[in-house]
Scaffold this active site. Structure first.
Site, PDB file in Angstrom:
ATOM      1  N   HIS A 232      43.004  43.915  48.606  1.00 50.37           N
ATOM      2  CA  HIS A 232      41.565  43.679  48.713  1.00 50.37           C
ATOM      3  C   HIS A 232      40.767  44.972  48.654  1.00 50.37           C
ATOM      4  O   HIS A 232      39.659  45.043  49.180  1.00 50.37           O
ATOM      5  CB  HIS A 232      41.245  42.930  50.015  1.00 50.37           C
ATOM      6  CG  HIS A 232      41.833  41.556  50.076  1.00 50.37           C
ATOM      7  ND1 HIS A 232      41.927  40.833  51.247  1.00 50.37           N
ATOM      8  CD2 HIS A 232      42.374  40.772  49.110  1.00 50.37           C
ATOM      9  CE1 HIS A 232      42.497  39.657  51.000  1.00 50.37           C
ATOM     10  NE2 HIS A 232      42.770  39.599  49.707  1.00 50.37           N
ATOM     11  N   GLU A 262      45.588  37.434  39.239  1.00 50.30           N
ATOM     12  CA  GLU A 262      45.915  38.807  39.627  1.00 50.30           C
ATOM     13  C   GLU A 262      47.123  39.262  38.815  1.00 50.30           C
ATOM     14  O   GLU A 262      48.130  38.544  38.714  1.00 50.30           O
ATOM     15  CB  GLU A 262      46.187  38.881  41.129  1.00 50.30           C
ATOM     16  CG  GLU A 262      44.977  38.429  41.949  1.00 50.30           C
ATOM     17  CD  GLU A 262      45.261  38.267  43.427  1.00 50.30           C
ATOM     18  OE1 GLU A 262      46.370  38.649  43.881  1.00 50.30           O
ATOM     19  OE2 GLU A 262      44.384  37.756  44.142  1.00 50.30           O
ATOM     20  N   GLU A 358      52.157  34.890  44.906  1.00 48.83           N
ATOM     21  CA  GLU A 358      51.613  36.224  44.656  1.00 48.83           C
ATOM     22  C   GLU A 358      52.357  37.305  45.439  1.00 48.83           C
ATOM     23  O   GLU A 358      51.791  37.927  46.340  1.00 48.83           O
ATOM     24  CB  GLU A 358      50.118  36.267  44.970  1.00 48.83           C
ATOM     25  CG  GLU A 358      49.720  35.693  46.325  1.00 48.83           C
ATOM     26  CD  GLU A 358      48.230  35.860  46.602  1.00 48.83           C
ATOM     27  OE1 GLU A 358      47.724  36.986  46.480  1.00 48.83           O
ATOM     28  OE2 GLU A 358      47.594  34.846  46.937  1.00 48.83           O
TER      29      GLU A 358
END
Length: 402
Positions: A232, A262, A358
């Site tokens: 982040h 991503e 992820e």
């Protein structure tokens, strides 16, 4: 003398087109009322952005003001600040009351007008502040209070066909942003320049696909070099250099619904040490996706991926859980924490859930292959497995660019 009301109904204009049909919201409210009855609550006072949007269609912008949704056996009313005028009415599936700033705590007077006193009040324990809880008790004088946050989260974890359709569209928009970013990557440009290209492409795509929607909060995190170490980390003005590890992250927001893409990339070339880590993370990603099927628990899946990475002496570089639910959430609000791929989550996957895979490995500066590696796909749990709704390619064959 003109009367200055504490609250009023400012139903200005006609109802706007909402993300879902009226029947979708009616079904959600019917289930909420069943959950309230099961818990023993006679009224629900919901205050979070995600629950208000989920049950009413209205996504508020707080700016320091309280907002609410009051649900009783017969009523469903959003409570909004006067600064928003008629927009909350137009964007609410249900009724709306506007409270004014003329007297402190008019918000709670408006809530009281629907909820009454002496009820068994359901609230969101993970959102209502201590100060606002005290005011709820002062104004509503509840017989008792019950926390509905886990129950409402559990309801949101199971997606309707209409929600899955919207999430599927969001995943496609995220891919559009990904391709725009990949096209913008070159030596000498800044992270912010690349990020803006992806954001602009997604906003145009959303406007094309959803001409009646509200447009806000779509964003990109594009990181390079050391900046890739966290998932982040914000965008900076760092200038891209040949050989950089890059992290592409696109986040389209459609009517409160978040989706994401991503990817790890390298600019121009990838060294041998980095390639080895990247390939290992891709392998963990593919292995993890194969585990996402009905009957598997979040904790079990996490344990299996942990073992996969431990065999390769890479588990110590894992930085967070392996995936999470999708729906009404963003970096500002919302989380279906009961559906995350972590050791402490025992939720069993079921058809209709939507979850990401992820894995991320972060190699510290000074070690071969330094940087953050992450791949992210969105998968819909089906009756016999999963459907991957992310289309953008991953891995070294596609993402050594520039």
């Amino acid at each position: 003398m003109t009367t200055r009301p504490e609250f009023h109904r400012f139903h200005n204009g006609e109802k706007a087109a909402l993300p879902f049909a009226v029947e979708e919201y009616e079904d959600r409210l019917e289930e909420l009322r069943e959950r309230m009855e099961s818990a023993g609550a006679t009224v629900a006072v919901l205050t979070s952005m995600h629950n208000i949007a989920y049950y009413s269609g209205f996504l508020y912008c707080s700016f320091g003001r309280p907002y609410g949704l009051v649900v009783t056996e017969t009523d469903c009313v959003t409570i909004s600040a006067g600064i928003d005028a008629g927009q909350p009415w137009r964007r609410s599936f249900c009724d709306n009351i506007t409270y004014t700033d003329w007297t402190r705590d008019n918000f709670w007077r408006a809530v009281l007008s629907v909820a009454g006193t002496g009820a068994i009040v359901g609230y969101e324990g993970d959102h209502l502040t201590l100060m606002q809880r005290d005011k709820l008790e002062d104004f509503l004088q509840p017989l008792t209070m019950l926390d509905l946050s886990y129950s409402t989260m559990n309801q949101r974890m199971y997606k309707s066909p209409a929600e899955i359709e919207l999430i599927r569209a969001g995943a496609a928009v995220a891919d559009v942003g990904g391709y725009a970013i990949r096209d913008a990557i070159r030596e000498g440009v800044r992270e912010i320049d690349v990020a803006m290209a992806g954001r602009d492409a997604m906003e145009l795509e959303i406007a094309s696909r959803f001409p009646d929607a509200e447009y806000r909060d779509t964003w990109v995190w594009f990181q390079s070099g050391l900046n890739t170490d966290g998932a982040h980390n914000p965008v900076t003005g760092r200038v891209l250099q040949r050989g950089d590890i890059l992290s592409l992250n696109t986040f389209p927001m459609i009517s409160g619904y978040y989706t994401a893409l991503e990817r790890t990339l390298f600019l121009g070339e990838v060294d041998a040490a980095s390639l080895k880590i990247w390939e290992a993370n891709v392998a963990a990603h593919e292995y993890g996706m194969s585990l996402l099927k009905p009957g598997e628990s979040c904790a079990s899946i996490t344990g299996q991926i942990n073992a996969f990475l431990a065999e390769r002496d890479l588990l110590q570089y894992r930085t967070f859980g392996y995936g999470h639910s999708f729906g009404v959430l963003s970096h500002f609000y919302g989380r279906e924490a009961g559906l995350e791929l972590r050791e402490d989550i025992d939720t069993v996957l079921e058809p209709g859930m939507v979850i990401s895979m992820e894995p991320m490995l972060t190699i510290p500066e000074g070690l071969p292959g330094a940087g953050g590696y992450r791949e992210h796909d969105i998968l819909v749990i089906t009756e016999d497995g999963n459907e991957n709704i992310t289309g953008f390619p991953y891995g070294p064959e596609s993402n050594v660019v520039g």
